[in-house]
Design a protein around this motif. Sequence first.
Motif, PDB file in Angstrom:
ATOM      1  N   GLY A  44      72.614  -8.986 -17.071  1.00 33.92           N
ATOM      2  CA  GLY A  44      71.169  -9.025 -17.201  1.00 33.92           C
ATOM      3  C   GLY A  44      70.642  -7.619 -17.058  1.00 33.92           C
ATOM      4  O   GLY A  44      71.395  -6.683 -16.818  1.00 33.92           O
ATOM      5  N   PRO A  45      69.345  -7.447 -17.192  1.00 34.20           N
ATOM      6  CA  PRO A  45      68.771  -6.121 -16.971  1.00 34.20           C
ATOM      7  C   PRO A  45      69.065  -5.656 -15.550  1.00 34.20           C
ATOM      8  O   PRO A  45      69.083  -6.465 -14.626  1.00 34.20           O
ATOM      9  N   GLY A  46      69.324  -4.373 -15.384  1.00 36.51           N
ATOM     10  CA  GLY A  46      69.574  -3.858 -14.049  1.00 36.51           C
ATOM     11  C   GLY A  46      70.492  -2.670 -14.026  1.00 36.51           C
ATOM     12  O   GLY A  46      70.778  -2.058 -15.050  1.00 36.51           O
ATOM     13  N   LEU A  47      70.995  -2.375 -12.854  1.00 36.90           N
ATOM     14  CA  LEU A  47      71.833  -1.214 -12.606  1.00 36.90           C
ATOM     15  C   LEU A  47      73.246  -1.669 -12.260  1.00 36.90           C
ATOM     16  O   LEU A  47      73.441  -2.463 -11.342  1.00 36.90           O
ATOM     17  N   TYR A  48      74.224  -1.136 -12.980  1.00 40.29           N
ATOM     18  CA  TYR A  48      75.635  -1.464 -12.756  1.00 40.29           C
ATOM     19  C   TYR A  48      76.374  -0.158 -12.512  1.00 40.29           C
ATOM     20  O   TYR A  48      76.355   0.733 -13.350  1.00 40.29           O
ATOM     21  N   LEU A  49      77.047  -0.039 -11.379  1.00 41.69           N
ATOM     22  CA  LEU A  49      77.746   1.185 -11.023  1.00 41.69           C
ATOM     23  C   LEU A  49      79.244   0.929 -10.895  1.00 41.69           C
ATOM     24  O   LEU A  49      79.660  -0.126 -10.430  1.00 41.69           O
ATOM     25  N   SER A  50      80.019   1.940 -11.276  1.00 44.17           N
ATOM     26  CA  SER A  50      81.462   1.853 -11.154  1.00 44.17           C
ATOM     27  C   SER A  50      82.031   3.233 -10.898  1.00 44.17           C
ATOM     28  O   SER A  50      81.478   4.231 -11.348  1.00 44.17           O
ATOM     29  N   GLU A  51      83.122   3.278 -10.170  1.00 44.22           N
ATOM     30  CA  GLU A  51      83.846   4.525  -9.973  1.00 44.22           C
ATOM     31  C   GLU A  51      85.254   4.316 -10.505  1.00 44.22           C
ATOM     32  O   GLU A  51      86.042   3.586  -9.915  1.00 44.22           O
ATOM     33  N   PHE A  52      85.554   4.925 -11.643  1.00 46.82           N
ATOM     34  CA  PHE A  52      86.883   4.842 -12.226  1.00 46.82           C
ATOM     35  C   PHE A  52      87.739   5.924 -11.585  1.00 46.82           C
ATOM     36  O   PHE A  52      87.370   7.084 -11.549  1.00 46.82           O
ATOM     37  N   ILE A  53      88.891   5.542 -11.058  1.00 41.34           N
ATOM     38  CA  ILE A  53      89.771   6.483 -10.376  1.00 41.34           C
ATOM     39  C   ILE A  53      91.094   6.563 -11.117  1.00 41.34           C
ATOM     40  O   ILE A  53      91.710   5.544 -11.424  1.00 41.34           O
ATOM     41  N   ILE A  54      91.518   7.795 -11.386  1.00 41.52           N
ATOM     42  CA  ILE A  54      92.836   8.025 -11.953  1.00 41.52           C
ATOM     43  C   ILE A  54      93.567   8.979 -11.014  1.00 41.52           C
ATOM     44  O   ILE A  54      92.986   9.965 -10.542  1.00 41.52           O
ATOM     45  N   GLU A  55      94.789   8.636 -10.659  1.00 39.15           N
ATOM     46  CA  GLU A  55      95.569   9.462  -9.731  1.00 39.15           C
ATOM     47  C   GLU A  55      96.774  10.036 -10.457  1.00 39.15           C
ATOM     48  O   GLU A  55      97.427   9.346 -11.241  1.00 39.15           O
ATOM     49  N   LEU A  56      97.063  11.304 -10.165  1.00 44.25           N
ATOM     50  CA  LEU A  56      98.212  11.994 -10.737  1.00 44.25           C
ATOM     51  C   LEU A  56      99.064  12.544  -9.611  1.00 44.25           C
ATOM     52  O   LEU A  56      98.519  13.094  -8.639  1.00 44.25           O
ATOM     53  N   GLU A  57     100.354  12.385  -9.728  1.00 42.54           N
ATOM     54  CA  GLU A  57     101.251  12.970  -8.715  1.00 42.54           C
ATOM     55  C   GLU A  57     102.573  13.335  -9.356  1.00 42.54           C
ATOM     56  O   GLU A  57     103.060  12.659 -10.253  1.00 42.54           O
ATOM     57  N   TYR A  58     103.131  14.462  -8.899  1.00 44.48           N
ATOM     58  CA  TYR A  58     104.473  14.859  -9.329  1.00 44.48           C
ATOM     59  C   TYR A  58     105.474  13.860  -8.763  1.00 44.48           C
ATOM     60  O   TYR A  58     105.330  13.406  -7.638  1.00 44.48           O
ATOM     61  N   ILE A  59     106.489  13.529  -9.551  1.00 45.01           N
ATOM     62  CA  ILE A  59     107.548  12.646  -9.056  1.00 45.01           C
ATOM     63  C   ILE A  59     108.902  13.314  -9.244  1.00 45.01           C
ATOM     64  O   ILE A  59     109.044  14.254  -9.960  1.00 45.01           O
TER      65      ILE A  59
END
Length: 172
Positions: free
Chosen positions: A157-172
């Motif tokens: 519906g009308p309004g405010l939608y928030l999201s935090e997309f997280i991507i993690e990188l690490e050496y293996i």
Amino acid sequence: MMKSFYILLLFLTGICTGSTLAQEVVDTRRATLNVRATATVTDNLQMLTIRNLDLISPTIIDNKIIVDPTTSGFAGMFKIIGNPNAKVRITFLQNEVLKEQNEGFGTVYAEYFVSEAFEDTQFQSTPLQVGEGNVMLSEVGVLFLWLGANLDLSQAGPGLYLSEFIIELEYI
């Protein structure tokens, strides 16, 4: 070392008229979406934002916004720079349910997709499966990533939608 890169997905829908930032949905609802990216750089592994994920410009079809990371010019693009031929684990959130922040009546279902390639060749990039992938940086220590998303707006519906997309990188 774990690297966290945050992409703040600000998803705002509302009934607006005459707004140049708004995009019309089939039943006169309007959607405005904004993506900002920040990166934490340490230990010779860094991620540069080349292009933000564009969720304003794609056409809304059947109450869905679809941005394919392998084919869409609206996909976000990132360049990872690190040690040549190094192995890196990439982990990211695949699915999310966004609730309307003010009244709490609407819901947006988000599905995120990432693809990767040694060179800036989006159409030849390989999708990462199940929210994680072990990849190798190129001989010059570079890897390109593209971020796409499918957003289901049918319950929004009308309004405010928030999201935090997280991507993690690490050496293996």
